[in-house]
Design a protein around this motif. Structure first.
Motif, mmCIF file in Angstrom:
data_model
loop_
_atom_site.group_PDB
_atom_site.id
_atom_site.type_symbol
_atom_site.label_atom_id
_atom_site.label_comp_id
_atom_site.label_asym_id
_atom_site.label_seq_id
_atom_site.Cartn_x
_atom_site.Cartn_y
_atom_site.Cartn_z
ATOM 1 N N ASP A 145 59.380 -24.844 52.179
ATOM 2 C CA ASP A 145 60.655 -25.342 52.601
ATOM 3 C C ASP A 145 60.609 -25.474 54.037
ATOM 4 O O ASP A 145 60.416 -24.335 54.808
ATOM 5 N N LEU A 146 61.327 -26.628 54.663
ATOM 6 C CA LEU A 146 61.452 -26.566 56.115
ATOM 7 C C LEU A 146 63.208 -26.305 56.436
ATOM 8 O O LEU A 146 63.728 -27.149 55.582
ATOM 9 N N ASN A 147 63.541 -25.805 57.517
ATOM 10 C CA ASN A 147 64.890 -25.721 57.657
ATOM 11 C C ASN A 147 65.295 -26.548 58.837
ATOM 12 O O ASN A 147 65.672 -26.238 59.998
ATOM 13 N N ILE A 148 65.332 -28.003 58.590
ATOM 14 C CA ILE A 148 65.877 -29.016 59.612
ATOM 15 C C ILE A 148 66.753 -29.908 58.629
ATOM 16 O O ILE A 148 66.642 -30.116 57.602
ATOM 17 N N GLU A 149 67.472 -30.531 59.640
ATOM 18 C CA GLU A 149 68.536 -31.500 59.218
ATOM 19 C C GLU A 149 67.966 -32.756 58.843
ATOM 20 O O GLU A 149 66.953 -33.279 59.801
ATOM 21 N N TYR A 150 68.132 -33.448 57.775
ATOM 22 C CA TYR A 150 67.604 -34.728 57.542
ATOM 23 C C TYR A 150 67.792 -35.697 58.488
ATOM 24 O O TYR A 150 67.078 -36.494 58.868
ATOM 25 N N LYS A 151 68.933 -35.711 59.327
ATOM 26 C CA LYS A 151 69.140 -36.786 60.374
ATOM 27 C C LYS A 151 68.115 -36.609 61.325
ATOM 28 O O LYS A 151 68.037 -37.468 62.448
#
Ligand SMILES: Nc1nc2c(ncn2[C@@H]2O[C@H](COP(=O)(O)OP(=O)(O)OP(=O)(O)O)[C@@H](O)[C@H]2O)c(=O)[nH]1
Ligand SMILES: [Mg+2]
Ligand SMILES: [Zn+2]
Length: 211
Positions: free
Chosen positions: A140-146
């Motif tokens: 799982d990555l903790n980044i914003e889709y934008k």
């Protein structure tokens, strides 16, 4: 990050591992193992998709190109990661005498349905520091889709051609520089498709969290 022609590569996992490395200031390198059973088309495809990565084509079992890899990674702390059965433990064995990591046939793994390596263990030998890990398939990555496009380095040459500043590079069509570059074969289509897939996944998670 290690892949091999067998088991069939999960490039979505490689894309995520790459992002994970960038987020954590780890230098990513891609190792294509089992070059003894790779065909040229496979190598060409992977090298095209990941042209922005340092790539080593090796065979851990037949000791092909191990010394150039060894030269490159010496004096750093390395972790091998990738799907089960790509040859992570075999690679450690080829780099470090006496490491004696258990290695197992792919068919056995499928039958047993588990990973051969069960623990994370770091090996120190001369100027090598390298950790073996159990194979895995989710991350799982903790980044914003934008922000996702920023982790696709091949997009960056084209985003200034997008008409809208807040272009998502997903559904704007021919006013999107990235979309056009995909259609002109300047950006690899498989990489772009996985970008769209990852974007939608991240967006879905984001909406669950914040809406
Ligand atoms: N043909 C070929 N087979 C290889 C090579 N390297 C490893 N293998 C085989 O790939 C299989 C899996 O190797 P492992 O080293 O156990 O793979 P792993 O990535 O450590 O797997 P997990 O511990 O389950 O995550 C074994 O049967 C190895 O002999 C290679 O260069 N060529
Ligand atoms: Mg292993
Ligand atoms: Zn765009």
């Amino acid at each position: 990050m290690i892949i091999a022609p067998e088991p069939k590569p999960d490039l979505y996992l490689i894309d995520k591992l790459y992002i994970y490395c960038i987020l954590n200031r780890i230098e990513p390198i891609l190792i294509i193992n089992k070059c003894d059973i790779c065909d040229q088309a496979f190598l060409d495809d992977i090298c095209q998709q990941y042209y922005f990565l340092k790539i080593f084509v090796i065979s851990a079992k037949n000791l092909i190109n191990i010394s150039s890899l060894k030269d490159y990674i010496k004096s750093s702390i390395c972790v091998v990661s990738g799907q089960s059965a790509v040859g992570k433990s075999s690679l450690i064995n080829s780099l470090i005498p006496n490491a004696v990591q258990n290695v197992q046939e792919l068919s056995h793994k499928i039958n047993r349905g588990k990973h051969t390596t069960r623990v994370n263990e770091i090996f120190l030998y001369e100027d090598l520091k390298i950790a073996d890990t159990p194979g895995f398939s989710s991350l799982d990555l903790n980044i914003e889709y934008k922000e996702l496009y920023k982790y696709f380095p091949e997009f960056l040459d084209y985003i200034d051609k997008c008409k809208y500043l807040n272009c998502s590079h997903i559904k704007e069509g021919n006013v999107c520089g990235v979309y056009n570059a995909v259609n002109e074969n300047k950006i690899n289509k498989s990489r772009y498709d996985r970008f769209v897939y990852m974007y939608n996944k991240l967006k879905e998670e984001w909406e669950k969290k914040y809406d």
